[in-house]
Design an enzyme around this catalytic site. Structure first.
Site, mmCIF file in Angstrom:
data_model
loop_
_atom_site.group_PDB
_atom_site.id
_atom_site.type_symbol
_atom_site.label_atom_id
_atom_site.label_comp_id
_atom_site.label_asym_id
_atom_site.label_seq_id
_atom_site.Cartn_x
_atom_site.Cartn_y
_atom_site.Cartn_z
ATOM 1 N N VAL A 519 -42.257 26.621 6.180
ATOM 2 C CA VAL A 519 -41.333 27.332 4.930
ATOM 3 C C VAL A 519 -40.468 28.118 5.154
ATOM 4 C CG1 VAL A 519 -42.247 28.650 2.762
ATOM 5 C CG2 VAL A 519 -43.749 27.148 3.750
ATOM 6 N N CYS A 520 -40.619 29.094 6.194
ATOM 7 C CA CYS A 520 -39.532 30.135 6.478
ATOM 8 C C CYS A 520 -38.234 29.479 6.948
ATOM 9 C CB CYS A 520 -39.941 31.083 7.397
ATOM 10 S SG CYS A 520 -38.894 32.538 8.025
ATOM 11 N N THR A 521 -38.573 28.356 7.606
ATOM 12 C CA THR A 521 -37.339 27.625 8.201
ATOM 13 C C THR A 521 -36.328 26.932 6.845
ATOM 14 O OG1 THR A 521 -38.092 27.178 10.413
ATOM 15 C CG2 THR A 521 -36.352 25.708 9.339
#
Length: 931
Positions: A519-521
């Site tokens: 998700v962060c990517t």
């Protein structure tokens, strides 16, 4: 042409899946093509059907011969009502209905030289050798691509002559390599460094590349193709860059595919010096023998005025003698080939050559149509030059007369398909079943259903579904015919209980279905096109589905935000605390919201991210924060004159309007005028939103009474009025795809990533499997051939075939399936098809009786589980009370352990076995407890 306008030249919806295989330039060439097809028996009908479905510009049919009874066996456009009519006339109307964009004509006269000059491609099917030689000579002389396709029983032949200097613009199906650039040095040679996630090893020395999106060294953008030299450290030499500007950032390097030139011999030469498509010396020899068999069949027809009689040994021996008397074949250098004619093979061909079979027509017709597409589109390598395909393994092992096969019936998947099948054969009994076949419908597709079928033919889109259906077939001991296609790749496999191995999905392919990105990517550090598409898809879900559902729930007297997770809080804030603080009332309101969303995502949000992580931020270890796969973004400035900017606002505003039950607008000119008059939203209007959701976790943790009150008050305003309409993404909805495509493209611009075009976006986000009619038809034919064996008398494993093909690269492979693996535990042996069957008995068995019966069968002391729960050692059952449970009925214990009763019509309980002694990882056969 405005990129926002739908192409008037090509119906992209009609050809959507095919576009993913061929691409727009090739499709446009196909749409302008003129093809002559002579011969409308089984193979000709398949060729015609495929060409019409794939959208050739015009197709001229030539077959003045009257329809006869034998034509009905493999020509699905003909019926009893057409007997006596010419095949071409009888087929034209139904062919034309397949695709209104294709002009389907009839030529009733002879095939003359003047006629042939009007076409790019000429295809002969079911033709005599003299006609082939005459037409082939004229076509070769004038540069008209020429094909011959034919089947004789279970053997097929295809010949291609595209001339002595045919250029293939795009030899393979693979997309050009595209990689993001990390840095380019000035020098001779200039050194290009790719980003960490790019695989430099995919490039090869001598590859030609071009460049785009580079800032600074702009001289490379759109330059003529440059050759690469791959260095040991993975960097790439790209030629002299000494005089170019200094490289700043961004850009992509794209492979330029090299055209290839093909030289074909005319038929009168290739007939005696054949180049055949084969994968091994054994296949080459077999193809040469089949080549001679076809030549001998033509000789027989010429001598006797008829083909050999079916299963007539006298006629078959005549064909063998004619084949032996033929001139020896020559190699590529003109040398005589010292090969022994396989007389047994030629004899089998002759004995079965009179039949016309639908699956054979499907395979050869598909491959032939694919070659026509190669000729007109100049995409993919053509055959070099002969292809022979045989399915003689379908014949009885003892060579007794071939039985009259049942008519080949399509496998119904829906009501429309069932109706189409009935139109093809009114005697066929077809039952359309529209319920999904999975765990949730086992009450429908249960014991009664599977006991009523003789086998399963599956053509499923996911490996998860394939695994499930295969497991059902193993459970019920049903044969499985398994087929799949992807672009020009196709496979057909057969799995027979106790004869072959069972189905196993490829580990890599199955794993790829479940692949996801961190998700962060996706949210903050995208580095690939796929990351931007996933982000855009998530934006659609959050803005137009989740937010509407959340507001509707709050409207239903939900007074707390505790039920919302972090992402839901952010999404609700984007809607109710953005530019609009109340529901939109007009189209102008929706445009204002969409413009604010553009500013939030592609300018203000990026600015906020950079304020927290500046471009020069250094980590504790001394490395730059924005390095490696973390590419430093830059905010975009809105410009209504840029198509992608306008497309985002147009799509977002229309979706927002639909969500609120308001009318939208497709008027791009009016929207541009409106946006030029509309000032950009004040950043203060966006301030209440957690602009950088990187800070969401900490902000959410501090989401106290004041913030909750503010959001509640905003929600109270938004909940006045009718419920909102949550939108579900549909790959065939233009605004849905336009929003995701524009959002992903703008996100890519933020991070200097090569963007995906609309076609690629639709394919990836819509999870569309590339498909083309030729591959589908070929695989259907291959499955049909295995069906003959499955429905007939029991066959040995050596009779069955797994098949794999790649029409783009002319690769065809068929092999005998493996035998089922034998597993062993102590003295006990079994395969995946074995199970222990125990009747419940009258009165019903106790658990003690069942355990004793199993121990008697295999000599091992085991324990039993249902859905992973032990029947004897379940929760709450102490060892001291084991004896009383041993005396209970099995179904009573099942009810207590699983809280489930047997379903209506359920005939067995499937119990798992595990060994009580040693700790060995053994998968025992299941125990079927018959109710």
């Amino acid at each position: 042409m405005d990129v926002l306008e739908t192409s008037k030249l090509l119906d992209e919806e009609l050809y959507s899946r095919q576009l993913y295989v061929l691409g727009l330039p090739a499709m446009q060439r196909i749409q302008r093509a003129k093809v002559l097809l002579s011969g409308l028996q089984g193979v000709g009908a398949e060729v015609a059907k495929n060409l019409v479905l794939m959208g050739v510009g015009s197709l001229t049919l030539h077959d003045p011969h009257p329809t006869c009874w034998s034509d009905l066996s493999a020509q699905f456009f003909l019926s009893e009502q057409d007997l006596g009519r010419s095949r071409a006339e009888a087929s034209q109307e139904l062919l034309a209905k397949l695709n209104g964009a294709v002009q389907v004509c009839i030529h009733t006269g002879d095939i003359t030289e003047d006629l042939l000059l009007d076409f790019q491609v000429v295809v002969l099917t079911a033709s005599e050798l003299q006609e082939q030689l005459k037409v082939g000579t004229i076509c070769h002389k004038h540069g008209v691509c020429f094909l011959v396709a034919d089947t004789r029983g279970l053997v097929g032949q295809l010949f291609c002559d595209f001339g002595e200097d045919f250029t293939v613009q795009d030899p393979t199906e693979a997309e050009p390599l595209v990689a993001a650039i990390q840095h380019i040095s000035q020098g001779s040679p200039g050194i290009l460094t790719l980003r960490e996630e790019a695989d430099a090893h995919r490039f090869n020395n001598g590859d030609l590349v071009t460049f785009s999106g580079i800032e600074g060294m702009v001289e490379l953008n759109g330059c003529a193709p440059r050759p690469l030299h791959v260095q040991r450290d993975g960097t790439l030499e790209i030629g002299d860059t000494t005089t170019f500007s200094h490289y700043l950032r961004g850009g992509a390097v794209t492979e330029v595919k090299r055209p290839k030139t093909v030289s074909h011999e005319p038929l009168d030469t290739a007939l005696f010096q054949p180049r055949v498509v084969a994968q091994s010396p054994q296949e080459v020899h077999r193809a040469h023998c089949l080549h001679q068999a076809f030549h001998a069949l033509h000789k027989f027809q010429q001598l006797h005025g008829r083909p050999p009689k079916p299963w007539d040994p006298v006629d078959a021996e005549m064909v063998v003698d004619l084949a032996q008397a033929l001139e020896s074949l020559k190699g590529t250098e003109g040398e005589p080939l010292e090969e022994q004619l396989d007389k047994a093979l030629v004899r089998r061909v002759a004995l079965s050559s009179a039949g016309g079979l639908s699956p054979m027509a499907a395979v050869l017709g598909a491959v032939a149509a694919q070659e026509v597409l190669k000729a007109v589109s100049k995409k993919f390598m053509p055959l070099d030059q002969w292809l022979y395909f045989d399915a003689l393994d379908c014949l009885p092992e003892d060579e007794e007369p071939f039985p009259n096969p049942e008519d080949y019936a399509p496998r119904p998947k829906a009501e429309v398909a069932a109706e189409a099948a009935r139109r093809l054969n009114s005697d066929l009994q077809v039952t359309p079943l529209t319920y999904q076949l999975d765990l949730t419908t086992e009450h429908i597709y249960g014991d009664n259903f599977f006991s009523s079928v003789d086998g399963v033919a599956a053509a499923l889109d996911s490996f998860q579904a394939r695994r499930y259906v295969a497991a059902r077939c193993t459970h019920y001991l049903k044969p499985l015919l398994e087929a799949g296609t992807k672009g020009t790749l196709g496979s057909a496999c057969v799995f027979i209980p106790h004869v072959t191995e069972d189905y196993r999905a490829p580990a890599s392919a199955a794993a790829s279905e479940d692949a996801s990105y961190p998700v962060c990517t996706v949210r903050h550090f995208p580095s690939t096109t796929e990351h931007t598409l996933q982000w855009a898809r998530d934006e659609f879900e959050g803005l137009f589905h989740l937010s509407a559902e959340t507001i509707n729930c709050h409207q239903q007297a939900l007074t707390s935000l505790a039920h919302l997770d972090e992402s839901q809080v952010l999404t609700v804030q984007q809607v109710v605390l953005g530019v609009l603080r109340q529901r939109p009332q007009t189209w102008r309101d929706c445009v204002l919201w969409a413009l604010g969303q553009w500013q939030l995502c592609f300018h203000y949000g990026i600015t906020q991210l950079l304020s927290r992580f500046p471009p020069d931020k250094v980590l504790e270890n001394g490395t730059l924060f924005w390095s490696g796969p973390k590419q430093c973004p830059r905010p975009l400035e809105f410009d209504a004159s840029q198509d992608t900017h306008l497309l985002y606002v147009l799509a977002a505003a229309n979706l927002y309007a639909q969500m609120h039950g308001l009318p939208g607008s497709r008027d791009q000119t009016a929207l541009r005028r409106l946006l030029k008059l509309q000032p950009l939203p004040d950043p203060q209007d966006l301030a209440p939103i957690f602009s950088s959701d990187l800070e969401l976790a900490s902000a959410y943790a501090e989401f106290g009474p004041e913030q909750s009150k503010q959001l509640h008050e905003a929600l109270e305003i938004w909940t006045v009025g009718p419920p909102l309409e949550p939108l579900t993404f549909e790959k065939d909805n233009d605004f849905h795809v336009d929003f995701v495509a524009a959002a992903a493209s703008l996100r890519a611009q933020n991070y200097g990533i090569p963007p995906a075009d609309r076609t690629k976006t639709k394919r990836i986000v819509g999870q569309i499997t590339p498909a083309i009619a030729t591959t589908t038809a070929a695989v259907a034919g291959l499955v049909g051939l295995e069906l003959y064996k499955v429905v007939g008398s029991p066959r040995p494993r050596s009779a069955f075939r797994h098949s794999y093909l790649n029409l783009a690269e002319n690769y065809f492979s068929r092999w005998v399936p493996h035998a089922p693996a034998i597993q062993k535990f102590h003295h006990w042996k079994w395969t995946c098809w074995d199970r222990l069957e125990v009747p419940a008995g009258q009165p019903e068995r106790t658990l003690e009786s069942l355990l004793a019966h199993v121990q008697k069968l295999n000599g091992l002391r085991v324990r039993m589980l249902l859905h992973g729960k032990a029947l004897l050692y379940s929760a709450g059952w102490s060892p001291e009370k084991q004896d009383q449970h041993l005396s209970r009925r099995v179904t009573d214990l099942v009810l207590e352990v699983t809280r489930q009763v047997p379903k209506p019509g359920q005939r067995v309980l499937v119990l798992e076995l595990s060994y009580e002694g040693e700790k060995e990882d053994v998968t025992f056969p299941p125990l079927h407890y018959k109710l």
